[in-house]
Design a protein around this motif. Sequence first.
Motif, PDB file in Angstrom:
ATOM      1  N   LYS A   6       0.829  -1.212   0.000  1.00 48.06           N
ATOM      2  CA  LYS A   6       0.000   0.000   0.000  1.00 48.06           C
ATOM      3  C   LYS A   6       0.858   1.253   0.000  1.00 48.06           C
ATOM      4  CE  LYS A   6      -3.953  -1.961   2.533  1.00 48.06           C
ATOM      5  NZ  LYS A   6      -4.777  -1.829   3.767  1.00 48.06           N
ATOM      6  N   MET A  58      -4.958  -2.942  -1.589  1.00 49.64           N
ATOM      7  CA  MET A  58      -3.694  -2.380  -2.068  1.00 49.64           C
ATOM      8  C   MET A  58      -3.906  -1.543  -3.324  1.00 49.64           C
ATOM      9  SD  MET A  58      -1.237  -2.950  -4.665  1.00 49.64           S
ATOM     10  CE  MET A  58      -1.565  -4.628  -5.177  1.00 49.64           C
ATOM     11  N   GLU A  75      -4.894   2.125  -2.953  1.00 47.58           N
ATOM     12  CA  GLU A  75      -3.963   3.079  -2.348  1.00 47.58           C
ATOM     13  C   GLU A  75      -2.628   3.171  -3.082  1.00 47.58           C
ATOM     14  OE1 GLU A  75      -3.468   2.636   1.847  1.00 47.58           O
ATOM     15  OE2 GLU A  75      -5.533   1.975   2.185  1.00 47.58           O
TER      16      GLU A  75
END
Length: 344
Positions: free
Chosen positions: A220, A246, A249
């Motif tokens: 992330k 994930m 972001e």
Amino acid sequence: MSKSGDPRDIDEDAILRGLSAEELEQLDYELQEMDPENAILPAGYRQRDQTKKSPTGPFDRNALLDHLEKQALEHEDREDLVPFTGEKKGKKFIPKPGTGQIPIEEQITLEPELEEALKNATDAEMCDIAAILGMYTLMSNKQYYDALGATGRIANTEGINSVVKPDVYKIYPDEPPNDTNVEDTLHRIQKNDSSLIEVNFNNIPDIPIPTLKEIFYAMKQNTHVQTLSIVATRSNDPVAHAIAEMLTENTTLQSLNIESNFITAEGMMAIIKALSENSTLAEIKIDNQRQKLGDSVEMEIAAMLENNPSILKIGYHFTQQGPRARAAMAITRNNDYFRQQRVS
């Protein structure tokens, strides 16, 4: 039973109280619900127990096999309806005179030089000549194409009537095992190592699911890894949800490969919805999961590609024509837009 004779007025409890133990056992036996067609049930639940005899002794498998073998040897063979005598019946085939010869009207007279060359030609040379003349019915496909591809030499060295042999296949060595250190790579991802640009966990089946989830949780905040591949790592839906988080972001990853895993339609739907919010991923491969993703997932993939101009490549084999056509048009549009941006 009541005097009115109505079956609904029967007192079942009174009847059951008047039955003996043997009669109750017989009634329970008759009321058993058996399903002989259900192969999932054990044999004892598919048919009634018809063995009332007590066992004569402990089970001895070897003694049972010896008894069956002895019984089979003592059983007399069935006599043939028509005994075999070895007598040959029917007439012997005698070909008619002139059979196998070319008719006179079809015979061709060649020049003396060609006649002499063909008369002295070997079987291998005749095989190559037949291939060059297009007589492919006289030989196998391998002999035919070998003769056409050979120049200045005899390709079929064994003649037309030779036995067709299989091709000798080349033996390629197996791929070496993936020697990536999972724990060390995870630590480098968490530390945001600038030298780590490509991560390859392909074909490492013993990675724990919590470790896979930690990898994507660490991704992330990672700003250097551009390519991530987890092919054949037995990733499942919990890993898919971590991937989806994930993707919402991460702003650096450009290529993601999650093929050949155990992700179901639910986990893949979460990934596809997360891609709608991602504007940096250019390539994703999701094919060859353990089970088919279904029509709804394919429609969602097509809709995502139409609304996401950043994805240039997708690795998935559509089973429906509609989503396949929509996805192809969206990928073509995205590549055209990317090419225009690069030129300008």
